[in-house]
Write a protein that holds these residues in place. Sequence first.
Motif, short mmCIF file in Angstrom:
data_model
loop_
_atom_site.label_atom_id
_atom_site.label_comp_id
_atom_site.label_asym_id
_atom_site.label_seq_id
_atom_site.Cartn_x
_atom_site.Cartn_y
_atom_site.Cartn_z
N HIS A 1 -3.24 4.63 -2.46
CA HIS A 1 -4.24 5.36 -1.67
C HIS A 1 -4.00 6.87 -1.72
CE1 HIS A 1 -5.77 1.71 0.35
NE2 HIS A 1 -4.52 1.30 0.31
N HIS B 1 0.85 -1.19 0.00
CA HIS B 1 0.00 0.00 0.00
C HIS B 1 0.89 1.24 0.00
CE1 HIS B 1 -3.74 -2.25 0.99
NE2 HIS B 1 -2.85 -3.09 1.49
N GLY C 1 -8.05 10.27 -2.20
CA GLY C 1 -7.44 9.23 -3.04
C GLY C 1 -8.33 8.86 -4.22
N ARG D 1 -6.01 1.21 -8.00
CA ARG D 1 -6.22 2.62 -7.62
C ARG D 1 -7.60 2.75 -7.01
NH1 ARG D 1 -4.96 7.06 -5.24
NH2 ARG D 1 -5.16 9.02 -6.38
N VAL D 2 -7.72 3.56 -5.95
CA VAL D 2 -9.00 3.66 -5.23
C VAL D 2 -9.98 4.61 -5.91
CG1 VAL D 2 -8.00 2.98 -3.02
CG2 VAL D 2 -8.06 5.41 -3.65
N ASN D 3 -9.59 5.20 -7.03
CA ASN D 3 -10.54 5.96 -7.83
C ASN D 3 -10.39 5.57 -9.30
OD1 ASN D 3 -8.54 7.50 -9.18
ND2 ASN D 3 -8.47 8.99 -7.52
N THR E 1 -1.68 -1.20 -4.01
CA THR E 1 -2.86 -0.35 -3.93
C THR E 1 -2.40 1.07 -3.64
OG1 THR E 1 -4.32 -2.12 -3.18
CG2 THR E 1 -5.02 0.13 -2.71
N SER F 1 -9.49 -0.23 -10.91
CA SER F 1 -10.00 0.64 -9.85
C SER F 1 -10.86 -0.18 -8.89
CB SER F 1 -10.84 1.77 -10.44
OG SER F 1 -11.47 2.51 -9.42
N ILE F 2 -10.49 -0.15 -7.62
CA ILE F 2 -11.30 -0.75 -6.55
C ILE F 2 -11.38 0.28 -5.43
CG2 ILE F 2 -11.55 -2.63 -4.90
CD1 ILE F 2 -9.84 -4.37 -6.71
N ALA F 3 -12.58 0.76 -5.15
CA ALA F 3 -12.76 1.80 -4.13
C ALA F 3 -12.46 1.25 -2.74
CB ALA F 3 -14.19 2.33 -4.17
N ASN F 4 -12.09 2.14 -1.82
CA ASN F 4 -11.93 1.74 -0.42
C ASN F 4 -13.22 1.12 0.08
OD1 ASN F 4 -9.25 2.61 -0.01
ND2 ASN F 4 -9.92 4.72 0.27
#
Length: 211
Positions: free
Chosen positions: A44, A19, A211, A71-73, A42, A89-92
């Motif tokens: 952030h 991270h 992020g 990436r969180v966006n 990942t 992309s995988i959101a928090n």
Amino acid sequence: KIKDVILKREIVFDIVHSHFSWPFGYAAANISKDFGCKSFLTIHENREWLLKEEQEKYVQETWQNLDGIIRVNKIDLSLLKKYNENVVSIANGYDHNKFASFKAHEKNTERGIDKNLLEFIKGKKILFTLSGLIKRKGIHDLLQAINILNNKRDDFVLLVGGSGPEKANLLRIIEKNKINNCKLLGFLSDDEVLYWMQKCDLFVIPSYSEG
């Protein structure tokens, strides 16, 4: 040193997931190379931070040497794909079960809330924000907006959860403008965060960059 610990403890693994790009993404890429496994990162970082990182060659090389980047966006995917084609992309995330089950012990949490604070919010609409008290989070701008709004209505309060180096400055703004319908709550436990998230009428995010 990380390599030495892995060898000494005879740790067996097939994926390294890190991270933040530097130094953890760099370390993951090197561990992957040394042990013949896949490496993923990942990212952030808020966008301002990310754009600064992109200017650094060692960060570019880190991104290139990974097997994949998360990436969180979504907005930064095209930027990152310049350095690595395996970007998603995988959101928090959050545990929705905590919110679903919170009603069962809401009263227990409320017993721990300061009685003066409960009296402060009584009969009022609740605006709630939660963040570290740093300039990038924009709480000072939110206070200025509340100061303007106070000239038009008096049926709401603002609760600010979180701690940080800007606390003293925020208190000065509150005192100078006599924003008496605002409380800085300080650090909140998970249960307290859930309580105020459920209790508020409006959750506010005045942050300049996330992020």
